[in-house]
Design a protein around this motif. Structure first.
Motif, PDB file in Angstrom:
ATOM      1  N   THR A   1       0.841  -1.206   0.000  1.00  0.00           N
ATOM      2  CA  THR A   1       0.000   0.000   0.000  1.00  0.00           C
ATOM      3  C   THR A   1       0.873   1.253   0.000  1.00  0.00           C
TER       4      THR A   1
ATOM      5  N   GLN B   1      -7.586   0.323  -0.042  1.00  0.00           N
ATOM      6  CA  GLN B   1      -7.714  -0.958   0.652  1.00  0.00           C
ATOM      7  C   GLN B   1      -8.920  -0.912   1.594  1.00  0.00           C
TER       8      GLN B   1
ATOM      9  N   ASP C   1      -6.026  -1.317  -4.828  1.00  0.00           N
ATOM     10  CA  ASP C   1      -5.467  -1.902  -3.605  1.00  0.00           C
ATOM     11  C   ASP C   1      -6.428  -2.948  -3.049  1.00  0.00           C
ATOM     12  N   GLU C   2      -6.135  -4.193  -3.319  1.00  0.00           N
ATOM     13  CA  GLU C   2      -6.931  -5.343  -2.870  1.00  0.00           C
ATOM     14  C   GLU C   2      -8.411  -5.228  -3.269  1.00  0.00           C
TER      15      GLU C   2
HETATM   16 MG   LIG Z   1      -1.945  -2.795   2.145  1.00  0.00          MG
END
Ligand SMILES: [Mg+2]
Ligand SMILES: Nc1ncnc2c1ncn2[C@@H]1O[C@H](COP(=O)(O)OP(=O)(O)OP(=O)(O)O)[C@@H](O)[C@H]1O
Length: 268
Positions: free
Chosen positions: A47, A89, A181-182
């Motif tokens: 991240t 995220q 992010d994810e």
């Molecule tokens: Mg992360």
């Protein structure tokens, strides 16, 4: 189509928070049109790396180029204007606003007549511009199959749908480079499959270059063109999915394979 020209050039960046070295001398390129994934254990710096690219964090050392232009010192807004879009995220939607309004926020800075000067021009181009932006937003809504919830308040939606709305908001900027992010974290299998399909379509049909952090190795290996492995803030491997799957570190860390298992496998 993936070309040879890099859209993103990350050169030797290091980032520290006090005594913590979040990133150490990370270097890599992403080619135009590529679907590039970043994997690594919790706390590896994934991240933080995305935050350096999007401009949230400033690395103490190194440089970042986007479409050949030095962006290391630019603000996140400036980078967004140049064509970077991202998701977070932890969801970052306006919970009290509708889906459509959340997506319109994504387009806001593309609008010449925004709320600051909108009043002055309201009888001129503003209405037309607003209509155009609504149409573009509706295209994205159709593409991501969220028409049925376009008037719903974001905070009332399931987690999987909120992740999809967040993607819609990032896509609303029509970025050249999409930083995710994810995007599949916390989703069930069906939701993950849908999300993977949207990401592939955005990459192949909408021509967006994608840099994705993701823990689900199945999805990563399935849809990525290249994969980079971060560990303790260092780029420890980079290559085609097949090559990464054969990497000893990755096998141990992700696939639960250790040398003894492999030896037993050979005997059997
Ligand atoms: Mg992360
Ligand atoms: N704003 C911050 N202030 C202080 N330390 C930070 C900050 N952001 C990240 N870190 C530290 O940097 C390191 C890398 O964190 P980062 O969130 O980038 O990891 P990650 O790979 O994304 O992990 P995860 O898979 O859990 O999301 C960690 O030690 C983290 O505590």
């Amino acid at each position: 189509m993936t070309g040879q020209t890099p859209i993103l050039e990350v050169n030797d960046i290091s980032l520290r928070f006090g005594g913590v070295r979040a990133l150490s001398n990370v270097t890599f390129d992403v080619k135009k049109g590529e679907l590039f994934s970043i994997i690594g254990p919790n706390g590896a710096g994934k991240t933080s790396l995305l935050n350096c690219i999007s401009g949230r964090y400033s690395p103490q050392e190194g440089s970042i180029k986007f479409n050949g232009q030095e962006v290391t010192k630019m603000t996140p807004n400036h980078r967004a204007e140049l064509g970077m879009g991202r998701t977070f995220q932890n969801l970052a939607l306006f919970a009290h606003m509708t889906v459509l309004d959340n997506i319109m926020v994504g387009r806001h800075h593309l609008m010449k007549n925004n709320f600051l000067n909108g009043g002055l021009y309201w009888f001129g181009g503003a209405q037309k511009e607003e209509l155009l932006h609504r149409r573009e937003a509706e295209d994205i809504i159709d593409f991501l199959e969220i028409s049925h919830i376009r008037k719903s308040v974001a905070g009332t939606l399931s987690y999987g749908l909120r992740k999809r709305v967040e993607l819609a908001r990032a896509v609303a900027l029509r970025p050249d480079l999409l930083l995710l992010d994810e995007p599949m974290a916390g989703m069930n299998l069906e939701e993950k499959e849908d999300m993977a399909r949207y990401i592939c379509d955005l990459n192949e049909e909408w021509g967006m270059t994608v840099v994705m952090i993701e823990h689900d190795m199945g999805v990563v290996m399935d849809i990525s063109e290249r994969v980079m492995v971060l560990d303790f803030g260092k780029n420890i491997a980079e290559g085609l999915p097949d090559e990464i799957m054969k990497n000893d570190y990755v096998k141990r860390a992700y696939l639960g394979v250790d040398e003894d298992d492999e030896a037993e496998g050979e005997v059997a």
